[in-house]
Motif scaffolding. Structure first.
Motif, mmCIF file in Angstrom:
data_model
loop_
_atom_site.group_PDB
_atom_site.id
_atom_site.type_symbol
_atom_site.label_atom_id
_atom_site.label_comp_id
_atom_site.label_asym_id
_atom_site.label_seq_id
_atom_site.Cartn_x
_atom_site.Cartn_y
_atom_site.Cartn_z
ATOM 1 N N SER A 587 26.082 1.213 -23.922
ATOM 2 C CA SER A 587 26.502 -0.587 -23.411
ATOM 3 C C SER A 587 27.226 -1.510 -24.342
ATOM 4 N N ASP A 588 27.918 -0.653 -24.562
ATOM 5 C CA ASP A 588 28.940 -1.565 -25.810
ATOM 6 C C ASP A 588 28.316 -2.229 -27.362
ATOM 7 N N GLY A 589 27.230 -1.579 -27.096
ATOM 8 C CA GLY A 589 26.809 -2.769 -28.359
ATOM 9 C C GLY A 589 25.277 -3.581 -28.069
ATOM 10 N N ARG A 590 25.520 -3.475 -27.071
ATOM 11 C CA ARG A 590 24.822 -4.954 -26.576
ATOM 12 C C ARG A 590 23.693 -4.731 -26.885
ATOM 13 N N ILE A 591 22.640 -5.972 -26.951
ATOM 14 C CA ILE A 591 21.209 -5.490 -27.211
ATOM 15 C C ILE A 591 20.730 -6.298 -26.136
ATOM 16 N N LYS A 592 19.453 -5.035 -25.594
ATOM 17 C CA LYS A 592 19.449 -5.884 -24.567
ATOM 18 C C LYS A 592 17.463 -6.456 -24.810
ATOM 19 N N LEU A 593 17.047 -7.439 -24.566
ATOM 20 C CA LEU A 593 15.940 -8.111 -25.556
ATOM 21 C C LEU A 593 14.954 -7.863 -23.788
ATOM 22 N N ALA A 594 13.763 -7.806 -24.145
ATOM 23 C CA ALA A 594 12.347 -7.664 -22.888
ATOM 24 C C ALA A 594 11.605 -8.723 -24.087
ATOM 25 N N PRO A 595 10.224 -9.136 -23.070
ATOM 26 C CA PRO A 595 9.493 -9.857 -23.485
ATOM 27 C C PRO A 595 8.368 -9.628 -24.312
ATOM 28 N N HIS A 596 8.298 -10.167 -25.588
ATOM 29 C CA HIS A 596 7.447 -9.581 -26.679
ATOM 30 C C HIS A 596 5.674 -9.724 -26.158
ATOM 31 N N PRO A 597 4.855 -8.733 -26.317
ATOM 32 C CA PRO A 597 3.610 -9.466 -26.232
ATOM 33 C C PRO A 597 2.732 -10.260 -26.599
ATOM 34 N N GLY A 598 3.250 -10.923 -27.978
ATOM 35 C CA GLY A 598 2.643 -12.573 -28.466
ATOM 36 C C GLY A 598 3.581 -13.644 -27.642
ATOM 37 N N GLY A 599 4.948 -12.905 -26.983
ATOM 38 C CA GLY A 599 5.382 -14.310 -26.369
ATOM 39 C C GLY A 599 6.556 -14.220 -27.414
ATOM 40 N N GLY A 600 7.384 -14.354 -26.170
ATOM 41 C CA GLY A 600 9.414 -15.157 -26.866
ATOM 42 C C GLY A 600 9.985 -13.043 -26.366
ATOM 43 N N ALA A 601 10.615 -12.895 -27.322
ATOM 44 C CA ALA A 601 11.503 -12.055 -27.026
ATOM 45 C C ALA A 601 11.806 -11.056 -28.158
ATOM 46 N N GLN A 602 11.523 -9.513 -27.511
ATOM 47 C CA GLN A 602 12.199 -8.579 -28.623
ATOM 48 C C GLN A 602 13.109 -7.868 -28.503
ATOM 49 N N VAL A 603 13.411 -6.621 -29.127
ATOM 50 C CA VAL A 603 14.657 -5.698 -28.339
ATOM 51 C C VAL A 603 14.201 -4.678 -27.676
ATOM 52 N N ASP A 604 14.416 -4.446 -26.095
ATOM 53 C CA ASP A 604 13.631 -4.155 -25.580
ATOM 54 C C ASP A 604 13.767 -2.578 -25.942
ATOM 55 N N GLY A 605 12.952 -1.464 -25.563
ATOM 56 C CA GLY A 605 12.001 -0.662 -26.035
ATOM 57 C C GLY A 605 13.247 0.778 -26.173
ATOM 58 N N TRP A 606 14.005 0.607 -24.733
ATOM 59 C CA TRP A 606 15.098 1.576 -24.351
ATOM 60 C C TRP A 606 15.918 1.470 -25.772
ATOM 61 N N THR A 607 16.696 0.795 -25.581
ATOM 62 C CA THR A 607 17.781 0.255 -27.228
ATOM 63 C C THR A 607 17.516 0.217 -28.120
ATOM 64 N N LEU A 608 16.010 0.276 -28.639
ATOM 65 C CA LEU A 608 15.547 0.424 -30.219
ATOM 66 C C LEU A 608 15.338 2.036 -29.939
ATOM 67 N N TYR A 609 14.581 2.687 -29.025
ATOM 68 C CA TYR A 609 15.086 4.462 -29.017
ATOM 69 C C TYR A 609 15.532 5.380 -29.337
ATOM 70 N N ASN A 610 17.069 4.424 -28.023
ATOM 71 C CA ASN A 610 18.702 5.298 -28.058
ATOM 72 C C ASN A 610 19.315 4.920 -29.689
ATOM 73 N N PHE A 611 18.800 3.846 -30.235
ATOM 74 C CA PHE A 611 19.630 3.402 -31.404
ATOM 75 C C PHE A 611 18.829 4.298 -32.611
ATOM 76 N N TYR A 612 17.447 4.584 -32.710
ATOM 77 C CA TYR A 612 17.126 5.412 -33.523
ATOM 78 C C TYR A 612 17.290 7.058 -33.110
#
Length: 755
Positions: A587-612
């Motif tokens: 993804s050219d290093g883009r950081i995909k976002l997803a909703p955070h359970p507590g409100g607002g946004a967080q880094v998408d789970g698959w983006t984190l998983y691939n990074f790790y």
């Protein structure tokens, strides 16, 4: 590109008369070197050049003679070597040689445009020619520049081998042990897949023959390889090995044949490291004229694990007969101008005495090869070859460290960098050479170990990975991720995040922490755009990428200062380069976002998983530190490097550590056997030597290279026990070493003989 007409040829006597003279007033070429330079190329030239015999010196003057005396147009001369570093050295010395001829007043030397010479590694030259000739298969194609990037690609495209759970498949190619009960993990599958694909390309494996064998494992491998080729084409990419195949295809095309027909002069350095597809490329480049010079030393062939076949050099005469219909002219360079006579005697006895290096059917060494002759300006009656053999490594390490301290502090060497510790593996662990590096540091000496495979454990590199993780994933917990991480990665992330916290606990980096906290908050407050759910800068002024975050982290202390440190800085740069390659495929290093359970946004789970699971694992899995292309040595620091890394270098003092650590039968030897029936080469040996025999060859050549790096003092040090005695016997040359080795106690006489 504008082509400048070459200068009018000069006579050979005028060329020799203008050669710069070395101190003492002698012509800077031996009789054998002159014969190489004067060769008329009615036959191809076959130069076997032992260590310290002036191979590069000969290549420089041979090339300048071809250009100035023989009138070869610079743009029609191709000079290739094995590494970029060696190519840089050749280019520099050619420039200096040309300038020396200009200063000597040689007519036409000033008009010689060396920038037109095709000089570089074969991969580089192939890419340049294909781009210049606009070969369709390589236009607008991105190169997978190294093995790790290739592994990222294999994982990203989900090659069929990534899903191969057939344990027997991996065991067949020695890519997991016979005792294993599970197939390799994803990272190892990607690594092994890349190795298999590269060998298939480099050995010009006939896919039809492999498929026709009817064996399920080969059928699976052919399908996976063809899928890999398809994915590369679809993704407008290629790899290092395939760049050579594209080049050979071009050379055999009508356009390529027309380009070759104009006449090329081809000079190949380090020919012992050639593989079958490269062999065919060189002969195709030379065409029917056969204006081909190969230079190398079979005794210094070290790169079997990368697909090299030493037979290309030892059986070069058979290849010439096959491709050109005539035999080459052999020439040996034997005058060693590097080492003390005792060291020369030792390496001669070592390489010539092993029965494994003599075979009545298969040429293991070049035919008729004479021994080296000592011609260096190094003398002294001290014991130039010695052994430190102790019952355990800590004791041996203490004696080695004492010796090194005596040499450095006593002024017997001008700088600590003139001492090199060479070893099979530079990993600093209890099972590796940790006892030796620890003992030397305890003497107050600095150690430079750029190949320790410890970059991922360096405190600063760990802290940087930890800072990255904390910034992207403040709520990190393995159970929160979308899939289980590969084995070892969760523990590594804990170490990294702890290292970052330890850095903060010093109380000196509040600005770094403020940046991380502010970035976390910026992610949390981001608005997710359904049409483009990626992290952007404030006011949507461009995307935030992983690389941009890394650059920002590197601008804060202590990382900013670390970049100027010769060891730590290179490790941080390595991490940056790996991240850049990861970004190109994910993804050219883009950081995909997803909703955070507590409100607002967080880094998408698959983006984190691939990074790790891809990037962090790639770094943590024993990454080699980079070696600077311009400066391999650091002043004031004792060098620690693999024997492979030492090739082409020389040191006043060489200490070879842990002789019991040696090459062994591996997947490399197994792949040679498995692919033997599906590849053809005129230099393929008449009889296949066993895997044990080939592993023995690898060991003997490896230690020959190590021993021949030393100018004034060679020491072999390690643990000698009944268990390690067989390994010691091999690296000591068995009975052939008797009378040439002194014990370490004799080294007290060195004080009277400054090195």
């Amino acid at each position: 590109m504008t082509t400048v007409a070459p200068p009018a040829p000069v006579s050979l006597p005028d060329f020799y008369a203008a050669l710069p003279r070395l101190p003492g007033g002698t012509l800077p070429l031996s009789a054998d070197q002159r014969r190489a330079v004067e060769h008329d190329f009615a036959l191809p030239l076959w130069v076997i050049a032992g260590p310290g015999t002036g191979k590069t010196h000969t290549l420089v003057w041979l090339t300048l003679k071809r250009l100035l005396v023989d009138g070869v147009p610079p743009q029609r001369l191709m000079l290739t070597t094995f590494t970029r570093k060696a190519a840089t050295e050749l280019r520099t010395r050619l420039i200096h040689g040309r300038q020396a001829l200009v200063d000597a007043g040689l007519r036409g030397a000033g008009k010689l445009d060396l920038s037109q010479v095709m000089l570089g590694t074969l991969h580089e030259l192939a890419s340049d020619v294909l781009q210049r000739e606009r070969y369709p298969e390589t236009l607008r194609v991105r190169l997978l520049g190294d093995e790790l990037t290739q592994q990222f690609f294999v994982r990203r495209t989900r090659n069929p081998l990534m899903d191969c759970d057939d344990l027997k498949f991996w065991q067949r190619f020695s890519m997991c042990k016979d005792s294993d009960v599970f197939p390799p993990n994803k990272a190892k599958r990607a690594e092994f897949a890349g190795k298999l694909f590269n060998r298939m390309t480099e050995n010009s494996v006939d896919l039809g023959l492999m498929r026709a064998s009817g064996e399920p494992h080969f059928i699976l491998l052919v399908g996976a390889y063809e899928r890999y080729l398809h994915d590369l084409h679809a993704g407008h990419r290629t790899d290092q090995s395939l760049m050579q195949r594209h080049f050979l295809e071009y050379l055999k095309s009508p356009a390529g044949q027309a380009w070759v027909a104009d006449g090329l002069t081809v000079v190949v350095d380090e020919y012992q490291d050639t593989n079958p597809i490269q062999e065919e490329i060189y002969f195709t480049l030379a065409g029917g004229r056969g204006d081909l010079t190969v230079v190398g030393d079979d005794d210094q062939s070290l790169y079997r694990f990368r697909g090299a076949t030493v037979e290309a050099l030892t059986n070069y005469d058979d290849a010439c007969q096959h491709f050109l219909g005539r035999k080459p002219a052999p020439l040996y360079l034997t005058e060693n101008r590097r080492s003390h006579p005792q060291i020369v005697a030792w390496v001669n006895a070592f390489i010539g005495g092993h029965p494994e290096m003599n075979d009545p059917v298969v040429r293991v060494r070049a035919p008729g090869k004479p021994p080296l002759v000592a011609r260096a300006d190094v003398s002294g009656t001290y014991p130039a070859v010695a052994v430190v053999a102790e019952a355990d490594n800590p004791t041996a390490a203490g004696k080695v460290a004492g010796l090194v301290a005596d040499l450095v502090h006593g002024g017997l060497v001008s700088d600590a960098s003139q001492v090199a510790l060479l070893t099979f593996s530079t990993r600093e662990s209890t099972q590796g050479i940790g006892a030796y590096t620890d003992a030397i540091r305890a003497q107050g000496l600095e150690v430079y170990n750029p190949r320790s495979k410890q970059a991922h454990l360096d405190a600063r590199a760990l802290a940087l990975v930890g800072a990255f993780s904390v910034l992207l994933d403040p709520d990190y917990a393995p159970v929160n991720l979308v899939a289980p991480l590969p084995r070892g990665v969760p523990e590594y992330l804990v170490k990294a995040r702890t290292a970052f916290q330890d850095l903060l606990d010093t109380g000196r980096h509040d600005d770094l922490w403020d940046y991380v906290v502010n970035s976390q908050e910026a992610v949390r407050q981001s608005t997710i755009d359904p049409d483009w759910p990626y992290l952007t800068r404030t006011g949507k002024q461009g995307e935030v990428t992983l690389s941009s975050l890394l650059f920002k982290l590197l601008s804060y202390e202590p990382f900013a200062s670390d970049l100027r440190d010769p060891a730590i800085g290179e490790r941080l740069k390595a991490l940056n380069l790996i991240l850049a390659e990861y970004e190109a495929l994910f993804s050219d290093g883009r950081i995909k976002l997803a909703p955070h359970p507590g409100g607002g946004a967080q880094v998408d789970g698959w983006t984190l998983y691939n990074f790790y699971s891809v990037f962090v694992e790639g770094f943590h899995d024993g990454l080699n530190d980079p070696e600077d292309a311009e400066a391999s040595l650091q002043p004031g620091m004792v060098n620690v490097m693999t024997i492979h890394q030492s090739k082409g270098l020389e040191f006043e003092v060489v200490i070879v550590l842990r002789p019991d650590r040696q090459p062994f039968v591996s997947d490399t030897h197994q792949l040679e056997d498995e692919f033997h029936a599906f590849s053809q080469s005129p230099t393929r040996p008449a009889r296949r030597r066993t895997q044990d025999e080939r592993a023995a060859e690898d060991t003997i050549r490896l230690f020959f290279v190590a021993y021949s790096r030393a100018r004034r003092l060679l020491v072999v040090a390690g643990q000698l026990t009944p268990d390690t005695a067989p390994a010691w016997d091999r690296v000591m040359g068995g009975a052939y070493a008797s009378g040439l080795i002194r014990q370490k106690n004799d080294l007290t006489t060195l004080g009277a003989h400054p090195l």
